[in-house]
Design a protein around this motif. Structure first.
Motif, PDB file in Angstrom:
ATOM      1  N   PRO A 239       0.774  -1.250   0.145  1.00  0.00           N
ATOM      2  CA  PRO A 239       0.038   0.034   0.027  1.00  0.00           C
ATOM      3  C   PRO A 239       0.991   1.222   0.092  1.00  0.00           C
ATOM      4  N   VAL A 240       0.671   2.155  -0.996  1.00  0.00           N
ATOM      5  CA  VAL A 240       1.359   3.450  -1.097  1.00  0.00           C
ATOM      6  C   VAL A 240       0.594   4.789  -0.930  1.00  0.00           C
ATOM      7  N   GLY A 241      -0.767   4.569  -1.130  1.00  0.00           N
ATOM      8  CA  GLY A 241      -1.571   5.661  -1.333  1.00  0.00           C
ATOM      9  C   GLY A 241      -3.085   5.709  -1.331  1.00  0.00           C
ATOM     10  N   HIS A 242      -3.642   6.974  -1.488  1.00  0.00           N
ATOM     11  CA  HIS A 242      -5.111   6.197  -2.068  1.00  0.00           C
ATOM     12  C   HIS A 242      -5.489   7.101  -3.182  1.00  0.00           C
ATOM     13  N   LEU A 243      -6.601   6.746  -3.853  1.00  0.00           N
ATOM     14  CA  LEU A 243      -7.323   7.326  -4.993  1.00  0.00           C
ATOM     15  C   LEU A 243      -7.777   8.669  -4.621  1.00  0.00           C
ATOM     16  N   VAL A 244      -7.594   9.776  -5.303  1.00  0.00           N
ATOM     17  CA  VAL A 244      -8.072  11.177  -4.888  1.00  0.00           C
ATOM     18  C   VAL A 244      -9.615  11.337  -4.892  1.00  0.00           C
ATOM     19  N   ALA A 245     -10.023  10.658  -5.917  1.00  0.00           N
ATOM     20  CA  ALA A 245     -11.433  10.485  -6.323  1.00  0.00           C
ATOM     21  C   ALA A 245     -12.283  10.017  -5.181  1.00  0.00           C
ATOM     22  N   ASP A 246     -12.126   8.908  -4.724  1.00  0.00           N
ATOM     23  CA  ASP A 246     -12.961   8.431  -3.731  1.00  0.00           C
ATOM     24  C   ASP A 246     -12.049   7.703  -2.426  1.00  0.00           C
ATOM     25  N   ASP A 247     -10.799   8.106  -2.326  1.00  0.00           N
ATOM     26  CA  ASP A 247      -9.991   7.585  -1.078  1.00  0.00           C
ATOM     27  C   ASP A 247      -9.915   6.303  -0.965  1.00  0.00           C
ATOM     28  N   THR A 248     -10.074   5.258  -2.166  1.00  0.00           N
ATOM     29  CA  THR A 248      -9.791   4.100  -2.322  1.00  0.00           C
ATOM     30  C   THR A 248      -8.147   3.896  -1.872  1.00  0.00           C
ATOM     31  N   GLU A 249      -7.529   2.902  -1.323  1.00  0.00           N
ATOM     32  CA  GLU A 249      -6.337   2.392  -1.032  1.00  0.00           C
ATOM     33  C   GLU A 249      -5.723   1.953  -2.357  1.00  0.00           C
ATOM     34  N   VAL A 250      -4.612   2.447  -2.435  1.00  0.00           N
ATOM     35  CA  VAL A 250      -3.582   2.144  -3.845  1.00  0.00           C
ATOM     36  C   VAL A 250      -2.643   1.386  -3.194  1.00  0.00           C
ATOM     37  N   SER A 251      -2.381  -0.029  -4.153  1.00  0.00           N
ATOM     38  CA  SER A 251      -1.306  -0.809  -3.524  1.00  0.00           C
ATOM     39  C   SER A 251      -0.617  -1.173  -4.907  1.00  0.00           C
ATOM     40  N   ILE A 252       0.736  -1.630  -4.877  1.00  0.00           N
ATOM     41  CA  ILE A 252       1.398  -1.814  -5.997  1.00  0.00           C
ATOM     42  C   ILE A 252       1.999  -3.542  -5.865  1.00  0.00           C
ATOM     43  N   PRO A 253       2.139  -4.110  -6.773  1.00  0.00           N
ATOM     44  CA  PRO A 253       2.557  -5.501  -6.788  1.00  0.00           C
ATOM     45  C   PRO A 253       4.042  -5.446  -6.541  1.00  0.00           C
ATOM     46  N   VAL A 254       4.379  -6.389  -5.477  1.00  0.00           N
ATOM     47  CA  VAL A 254       6.169  -6.335  -5.323  1.00  0.00           C
ATOM     48  C   VAL A 254       6.774  -6.757  -6.391  1.00  0.00           C
ATOM     49  N   VAL A 255       6.169  -7.762  -7.110  1.00  0.00           N
ATOM     50  CA  VAL A 255       7.235  -8.388  -8.100  1.00  0.00           C
ATOM     51  C   VAL A 255       7.463  -7.813  -9.115  1.00  0.00           C
ATOM     52  N   GLU A 256       6.437  -6.697  -9.554  1.00  0.00           N
ATOM     53  CA  GLU A 256       6.511  -5.580 -10.596  1.00  0.00           C
ATOM     54  C   GLU A 256       7.424  -4.652 -10.227  1.00  0.00           C
ATOM     55  N   ILE A 257       7.533  -4.184  -9.036  1.00  0.00           N
ATOM     56  CA  ILE A 257       8.311  -2.954  -8.511  1.00  0.00           C
ATOM     57  C   ILE A 257       9.861  -3.439  -8.782  1.00  0.00           C
ATOM     58  N   LEU A 258      10.110  -4.692  -7.993  1.00  0.00           N
ATOM     59  CA  LEU A 258      11.297  -5.112  -8.017  1.00  0.00           C
ATOM     60  C   LEU A 258      11.968  -5.402  -9.154  1.00  0.00           C
ATOM     61  N   THR A 259      11.360  -6.073 -10.251  1.00  0.00           N
ATOM     62  CA  THR A 259      11.896  -6.603 -11.363  1.00  0.00           C
ATOM     63  C   THR A 259      11.583  -5.835 -12.497  1.00  0.00           C
ATOM     64  N   GLY A 260      10.614  -4.668 -12.566  1.00  0.00           N
ATOM     65  CA  GLY A 260      10.376  -4.022 -13.670  1.00  0.00           C
ATOM     66  C   GLY A 260      11.460  -2.534 -13.766  1.00  0.00           C
ATOM     67  N   ARG A 261      10.683  -1.930 -14.719  1.00  0.00           N
ATOM     68  CA  ARG A 261      11.247  -0.499 -15.004  1.00  0.00           C
ATOM     69  C   ARG A 261      10.428   0.431 -14.694  1.00  0.00           C
ATOM     70  N   GLY A 262      10.610   1.507 -13.624  1.00  0.00           N
ATOM     71  CA  GLY A 262       9.690   2.514 -13.156  1.00  0.00           C
ATOM     72  C   GLY A 262      10.444   3.719 -13.328  1.00  0.00           C
ATOM     73  N   PHE A 263       9.590   5.025 -13.650  1.00  0.00           N
ATOM     74  CA  PHE A 263       9.908   6.115 -13.716  1.00  0.00           C
ATOM     75  C   PHE A 263       9.059   7.108 -12.884  1.00  0.00           C
ATOM     76  N   VAL A 264       9.627   7.908 -11.832  1.00  0.00           N
ATOM     77  CA  VAL A 264       9.042   8.847 -11.000  1.00  0.00           C
ATOM     78  C   VAL A 264       9.558  10.335 -11.322  1.00  0.00           C
ATOM     79  N   THR A 265       8.506  11.191 -11.576  1.00  0.00           N
ATOM     80  CA  THR A 265       9.322  12.520 -11.924  1.00  0.00           C
ATOM     81  C   THR A 265       8.345  13.435 -11.332  1.00  0.00           C
ATOM     82  N   GLY A 266       8.786  14.693 -11.450  1.00  0.00           N
ATOM     83  CA  GLY A 266       7.893  15.833 -10.473  1.00  0.00           C
ATOM     84  C   GLY A 266       9.057  16.966 -10.344  1.00  0.00           C
ATOM     85  N   LYS A 267       8.561  18.226 -10.450  1.00  0.00           N
ATOM     86  CA  LYS A 267       9.354  19.328 -10.050  1.00  0.00           C
ATOM     87  C   LYS A 267       9.721  19.232  -8.524  1.00  0.00           C
TER      88      LYS A 267
END
Length: 581
Positions: free
Chosen positions: A8-36
């Protein structure tokens, strides 16, 4: 590892539903996080890292700004870098051990490159760490995440991507099948190579306001998101993933639990928490590497100092040896004068000649000893690829020492020199000059030369007509005189030069001398080594000189003396069978 495990890393702004990410996708995939800056991108990266550490999955973080040491408030990590605040100071030589600790002993690692003054040193550490992680993962196949802050510095959109960037691209493209994932973080998506962004299987877009960056969002996510991304609140981001069918989600990410070392300093005081580190036992091997590296640097520095002192000594001996050559040449001329009855005192001359013979032998022995030691030092440096150490060249112009032939008169100093013995002393003076100047003759070659002299039946005092030399004769004219040509040809045979190289060097010196070896090289086709070997032979034959600035020139006085020397003409007659009168 549970392939269905979610973080679990956060919640949806629209309805406050919890947002989770799968461990295997994070550990083995390619991610990009950006922002000023201030949009929450580093917070998002820290939340993901904290969740992975909570679940027992180690990570390696390339920290460009020193923002991640706050994780040590809750977790035992190895904090390696250049600052004293790090657990240990490391360089590229530690990269393999760092990768081993992370993958084989499950030690989370922060590679903090913010404290390196030399960017190349930091770049090499990142590259080698990524390379060893990739190599080990090919065998281990263990899910593992490499986090890279400020990734635009290593994989830029424009040109100039170096070896480190190529290594990170390789990890992104091929690491997944080995279990090695990568998460790139940047505040300027327009400056990141688009191949990296478009091939990412999960992306987080925090607030961006610069037009070039919002255009990237519009192109990759869509125009509506490009228009909306400047209005995102701190910590909000558009999340785009390959494993969801619901399209783009607007997510408010949780706040990180650990100390925010990357927060902008304010006026309020803050208390830095007590930080954890890995056990000293785990750092033992890293410390051993550091100690060995320091010992190696000290040893190289000591050897370089020794080499410098020996080079200075060789230069001093070379100067002294040149003086001895000059005296030997003067002694030879004196012998000629004695043979023709122009001066008296053969006993004094014989004594001087014996003294110079002995001094030349001493100098040659010292040069040989020093050059042997220098060879050992050069061999050591050639086998050590140590940063900052350079291979040392032999000082220009040093030749190998030979051994002058002992004269009959030096064996019996009590005897008064007869005419025949004076002739023998003259030959000895020539031999000493040749041995001292060439520093390469063998006793066999000297004896063969003497044998040829005896065979020609030349007698001292024999009348030979002189070839007149004008005081205004050019260097070219002097160099083309028969006696000089014979000596030049002899120098050519003893050097590394062929016929064309030799006469190109002579012509260049005649036209443009004095010149350094490198200036000569620019005018001829011969190499530096060939030119140096020829110049050394020319100097020993009184055909060339060298000044304090290591510039070479043809020796006008030497060539005139050679042309006007009766012995030279008789010698040339024997060697060539004829003489142009």
């Amino acid at each position: 590892m549970d392939n269905e495990q979610q973080l679990p890393v956060g919640h949806l702004v629209a309805d406050d539903t919890e947002v989770s990410i799968p461990v295997v996708e994070i550990l083995t995939g390619r991610g990009f996080v950006t922002g000023k800056s201030g949009s929450g991108k580093s917070n998002t990266a820290s939340v993901i890292v904290e969740k992975l550490l909570d679940a027992g999955y180690p990570v390696a973080i390339i920290d460009a700004d020193g923002e991640y040491y706050g994780l040590k408030e809750e977790y035992e990590l190895l904090h390696a870098g250049a600052d004293e605040e790090c657990d240990i100071q490391v360089g590229a030589e530690h990269a393999e051990k760092i990768a081993s600790l992370a993958l084989e002993q499950n030690v989370p690692v922060i590679v903090d490159v913010s404290g390196y003054l030399d960017e190349d040193e930091a770049d090499e550490l990142i590259r080698e760490t990524a390379r060893h992680l990739f190599a080990k993962e090919k065998k281990l196949k263990k899910p593992f995440l490499l986090v890279v802050e400020e990734c635009h510095e290593y994989i830029p959109e424009g040109g100039g991507m170096g070896e480190t960037g190529k290594m990170l691209i390789k990890v992104g493209k091929r690491g997944r099948k080995h279990g090695l994932g990568v998460m790139g973080i940047s505040q300027r998506p327009a400056d990141v190579k688009k191949d990296f962004i478009t091939q990412a299987n999960w992306l987080v877009w925090h607030r961006l306001t610069w037009e070039n960056d919002t255009k990237v969002v519009s192109r990759i996510v869509g125009d509506e998101y490009g228009d909306a991304v400047p209005d995102l609140n701190a910590g909000e981001g558009f999340v785009q993933t390959d494993w969801t069918d619901g399209g783009i989600r607007r997510v408010q990410f949780n706040r990180k639990q650990t100390f925010d070392a990357g927060a902008t300093p304010g006026l309020d005081d803050f208390e830095r928490p007590e930080l954890k580190s890995v056990s000293d036992a785990l750092m033992g091997d890293l410390e051993d590497i550091t100690e060995l590296q320091e010992q190696e640097h000290n040893r190289v520095a000591e050897l370089e100092s020794q080499l410098e002192r020996k080079q200075e000594r060789i230069a001093s001996l070379e100067d002294e040896l040149q003086t001895a050559r000059d005296v030997s040449a003067a002694a030879r001329k004196m012998a000629n004068a004695l043979a023709h009855g122009e001066v008296g005192g053969p006993e004094d001359f014989g004594q001087q000649l014996r003294e110079k013979d002995e001094r030349i032998r001493e100098l040659e022995a010292q040069v040989a000893e020093l050059e042997n030691e220098q060879t050992d030092l050069n061999a050591f440096e050639a086998n050590k690829e140590v940063e900052g150490a350079e291979k040392t060249k032999q000082p220009e112009g040093i030749e190998q020492p030979g051994k002058p032939k002992e004269t009959e008169q030096s064996k019996h100093p009590e005897k008064t020199a007869t005419a025949d013995e004076v002739e023998e002393s003259t030959s000895s003076a020539d031999t000493v000059e040749s041995s001292a100047a060439e520093l390469s003759g063998s006793e066999d070659s000297v004896e063969a030369y003497r044998k040829r002299l005896r065979q020609r039946g030349y007698e001292l005092g024999k009348s030979v007509s002189q070839q007149s030399v004008s005081d205004t004769a050019s260097l070219v004219e002097l160099a083309n005189a028969d006696p000089v040509v014979v000596r030049i040809d002899a120098a050519r045979r003893e050097s590394l030069c062929n016929d064309d190289h030799t006469w190109d060097v002579i012509a260049t010196l005649a036209a443009d001398g004095p010149m350094t070896v490198h200036e000569i090289e620019e005018s001829v086709t011969a190499s530096v080594e060939q030119i140096q070997s020829l110049l050394a032979e020319l100097r020993t034959r009184s055909l060339a000189t060298r000044n304090d600035a290591r510039q070479y020139a043809l020796d006008r006085g030497g060539m005139v003396s050679i042309i006007n020397d009766p012995d030279e003409r008789a010698h040339n007659t024997e060697l060539h069978g004829q003489w142009r009168e």
